[in-house]
Design a protein around this motif. Structure first.
Motif, PDB file in Angstrom:
ATOM      1  N   GLU A  29      -3.218  -6.493   6.364  1.00 16.45           N
ATOM      2  CA  GLU A  29      -2.168  -5.511   6.083  1.00 16.45           C
ATOM      3  C   GLU A  29      -1.283  -5.888   4.912  1.00 16.45           C
ATOM      4  OE1 GLU A  29       0.079  -5.285   9.670  1.00 16.45           O
ATOM      5  OE2 GLU A  29       0.234  -7.450   9.858  1.00 16.45           O
ATOM      6  N   ARG A  46      -9.780   1.206   1.271  1.00 17.92           N
ATOM      7  CA  ARG A  46      -8.907   1.659   2.350  1.00 17.92           C
ATOM      8  C   ARG A  46      -8.667   3.160   2.163  1.00 17.92           C
ATOM      9  NH1 ARG A  46      -4.443  -3.132   2.155  1.00 17.92           N
ATOM     10  NH2 ARG A  46      -5.043  -3.097  -0.066  1.00 17.92           N
ATOM     11  N   GLU A 104       0.254  -0.211  -3.138  1.00 18.00           N
ATOM     12  CA  GLU A 104      -0.249  -1.497  -2.664  1.00 18.00           C
ATOM     13  C   GLU A 104       0.085  -2.610  -3.653  1.00 18.00           C
ATOM     14  OE1 GLU A 104      -4.147   0.256  -0.223  1.00 18.00           O
ATOM     15  OE2 GLU A 104      -4.380  -0.697  -2.187  1.00 18.00           O
ATOM     16  N   ARG A 153       6.841  -6.367   2.224  1.00 15.13           N
ATOM     17  CA  ARG A 153       6.616  -4.935   2.412  1.00 15.13           C
ATOM     18  C   ARG A 153       5.148  -4.674   2.682  1.00 15.13           C
ATOM     19  NH1 ARG A 153       7.202  -0.934  -0.877  1.00 15.13           N
ATOM     20  NH2 ARG A 153       6.997  -1.999  -2.874  1.00 15.13           N
ATOM     21  N   LYS A 154       4.867  -3.892   3.708  1.00 12.82           N
ATOM     22  CA  LYS A 154       3.522  -3.417   3.973  1.00 12.82           C
ATOM     23  C   LYS A 154       3.398  -1.972   3.501  1.00 12.82           C
ATOM     24  CE  LYS A 154       3.263  -6.156   8.235  1.00 12.82           C
ATOM     25  NZ  LYS A 154       3.072  -6.081   9.722  1.00 12.82           N
ATOM     26  N   VAL A 155       2.180  -1.521   3.344  1.00  9.93           N
ATOM     27  CA  VAL A 155       1.927  -0.140   2.947  1.00  9.93           C
ATOM     28  C   VAL A 155       1.302   0.600   4.124  1.00  9.93           C
ATOM     29  CG1 VAL A 155       0.624   1.384   1.416  1.00  9.93           C
ATOM     30  CG2 VAL A 155       1.637  -0.728   0.519  1.00  9.93           C
ATOM     31  N   SER A 156       1.918   1.698   4.494  1.00 11.93           N
ATOM     32  CA  SER A 156       1.347   2.548   5.530  1.00 11.93           C
ATOM     33  C   SER A 156       0.317   3.480   4.899  1.00 11.93           C
ATOM     34  CB  SER A 156       2.440   3.378   6.211  1.00 11.93           C
ATOM     35  OG  SER A 156       1.856   4.325   7.086  1.00 11.93           O
ATOM     36  N   HIS A 157      -0.881   3.492   5.451  1.00 15.58           N
ATOM     37  CA  HIS A 157      -1.937   4.340   4.922  1.00 15.58           C
ATOM     38  C   HIS A 157      -2.084   5.641   5.712  1.00 15.58           C
ATOM     39  CE1 HIS A 157      -2.974   0.372   3.207  1.00 15.58           C
ATOM     40  NE2 HIS A 157      -3.415   1.085   2.199  1.00 15.58           N
ATOM     41  N   GLU A 158      -1.132   5.932   6.568  1.00  8.94           N
ATOM     42  CA  GLU A 158      -1.126   7.185   7.320  1.00  8.94           C
ATOM     43  C   GLU A 158       0.299   7.688   7.451  1.00  8.94           C
ATOM     44  OE1 GLU A 158      -3.531   9.000   8.284  1.00  8.94           O
ATOM     45  OE2 GLU A 158      -5.204   7.652   7.874  1.00  8.94           O
ATOM     46  N   THR A 209       5.729  12.923   6.483  1.00 11.12           N
ATOM     47  CA  THR A 209       5.833  11.454   6.470  1.00 11.12           C
ATOM     48  C   THR A 209       7.058  11.007   7.262  1.00 11.12           C
ATOM     49  OG1 THR A 209       4.707  11.324   4.327  1.00 11.12           O
ATOM     50  CG2 THR A 209       6.022   9.415   4.993  1.00 11.12           C
TER      51      THR A 209
END
Length: 459
Positions: free
Chosen positions: A290, A308, A318, A332-337, A422
């Motif tokens: 992640e 992804r 990303e 920081r993470k990236v939400s893919h949904e 979102t």
């Protein structure tokens, strides 16, 4: 150990350049970047940007016909000058390429215009034999068009080649039914090329909402694309300067050009990954967690090479998150949904975010709010073009699970719809929003009753 760089990026596309710029310009990292082709990558040089400009160019005939419906008796699209367009297109792409390079260098990134391969966990070797070391390595090399493994496929072109043609073909075959194939069929048809599209499925755009897929399929046929469903080519061969395509239904046909638009593969071959122990997925994509970190702690990857969500804005997000996390002490993470996207057809585009109707039904109960209608602009001009607005709603929480728009400027609309979805909005939030009249988009806030409902056991 002393390194030449804090970060070395392999790939000068959108994701790699964003990571390099943020790491160097905002967080003070020493950054090197290698790009074997042109700065800007697939999106800027051979994808999103030139494609969208060609979509604009392909609309002239449709616009002239529409204007005749509004009383302009002399409205004609005229002759399309491919050479003039190519010259302007090349100028624009050159400008964008210069901007990508200049902005990266301004941020402090050292750019090497050559291929780079991994030697070990901290070392890359450039094409000229020079080796550079880095504490962290980011792979952002994207993907490349794939073919389907049939005899004579070397006679066919890939999507990249469309932007480099010296002359437009008189008659062309598009192989595939995904968004690239559909957009390219739309473009070639609109520019006056006799266009055949062959796809093995029963409707184009597999993976998208089925109702939208059917509307896109009908539209391609209505604008003049010879769409041949349920067939695939079995071989290509040369015949007197043209290409003969043989199909699995026993038919054969002659073309001036054949384009493969049958998907893209992660560009991981000959990167030296075997020297590092970086794990790959079955399709060649780099396996990451992640945080975009590979199985080797010093090596990260972003964008299409990870397979992804293969969209430019996702790669940029990303890359930015990676730089903030590793160099900016801002994890920081990236939400893919959910992620919004658009397919640029004409006259109607497809904009989508969240679950399709089919996915929502498998998930559980869902209320489907859907309106299909002839928009005022096209209806007045005598067009039969249909627009669709669809919301998928969880009947228990009232949360909007997805939205699908098929219509003119759907890409622009889905960008705005993507904000509330979102944020986790509900159908009540849509209902509480005042309509803007007269617009097609007002249907999104005026649909009060579901067109259909599916209970939990309807799978």
């Amino acid at each position: 150990m002393t390194f030449d760089y804090d970060l070395f990026v392999i790939g000068g596309g959108s994701g790699g350049v964003r990571a390099a710029r943020i790491a160097a310009g905002e967080h003070g990292a020493r950054v090197g970047l290698a790009e074997e082709s042109r700065m800007g990558g697939t999106c800027v040089i051979r994808g999103c940007v030139p494609k969208k400009l060609m979509i604009f160019a392909s609309q002239a005939t449709q616009m002239a016909e529409e204007m005749r419906g509004y009383g302009w008796s002399a409205a004609e699209s005229g002759h399309f000058d491919w050479h003039l367009f190519r010259e302007k297109l090349d100028e624009e792409l050159n400008r964008l390429e210069r901007a990508y390079g200049a902005n990266a260098e301004k941020a402090g990134v050292e750019i090497f215009h050559q291929r780079a391969r991994l030697v070990d966990h901290h070392t890359v070797e450039l094409a000229d034999g020079t080796r550079k070391t880095a504490k962290h390595i980011l792979i952002a090399v994207g993907g490349r068009p794939s073919k389907i493994g049939i005899p004579g496929e070397e006679l066919g072109l890939i999507s990249d080649d469309l932007f480099l043609l010296d002359e437009l073909p008189r008659r062309a075959l598009l192989i595939g039914g995904g968004f690239i194939a559909c957009e390219f069929a739309t473009i070639l048809n609109g520019l006056g090329v006799g266009t055949v599209q062959a796809y093995r499925g029963d409707a184009v755009l597999r993976g998208f909402d089925r109702e939208a897929r059917e509307m896109a399929t009908l539209q391609l046929q209505s604008i003049g694309v010879d769409l041949r469903l349920g067939v695939s080519p079995t071989r290509l061969e040369r015949d007197a300067g043209r290409i003969v395509a043989h199909f699995d239904d026993g038919n054969a046909d002659h073309f001036d050009a054949v384009f493969f638009a049958t998907g893209r593969d992660p560009y991981t071959s000959d990167l030296g990954l075997e020297n590092t122990g970086v794990r790959l997925r079955d399709n060649g994509a780099i396996e990451v967690d992640e945080w975009s970190q590979s199985s080797v702690p010093s090596i990260f990857a972003v964008g299409d090479v990870t397979d992804r969500v293969n969209l430019t804005p996702v790669a940029i997000r990303e890359g930015h998150a990676f730089a903030d996390t590793v160099f900016g002490a801002k994890a920081r993470k990236v939400s893919h949904e959910p992620v919004a996207s658009a397919v640029y057809l004409r006259p109607c585009e497809l904009g989508t975010i969240g679950l399709t109707e089919e996915q929502a039904r498998k998930r559980g109960p869902v209320d489907v709010y859907s309106a299909v209608f002839r928009p005022m602009r096209s209806m007045f001009a005598g067009s039969d073009a249909r627009t669709m607005m669809k919301l998928l709603v969880d009947p228990e929480s009232d949360k909007v699970l997805g939205c699908h728009i098929f219509g003119p400027e759907a890409g622009e609309m889905i960008q705005l719809v993507g904000i509330p979805i979102t944020m986790g909005c509900t159908k009540a939030d849509f209902d509480a929003t005042m309509a803007v009249h007269p617009t097609a988009a007002e249907e999104l806030v005026t649909m009060r009753h579901p067109a259909r409902r599916y209970p939990a056991d309807d799978n």
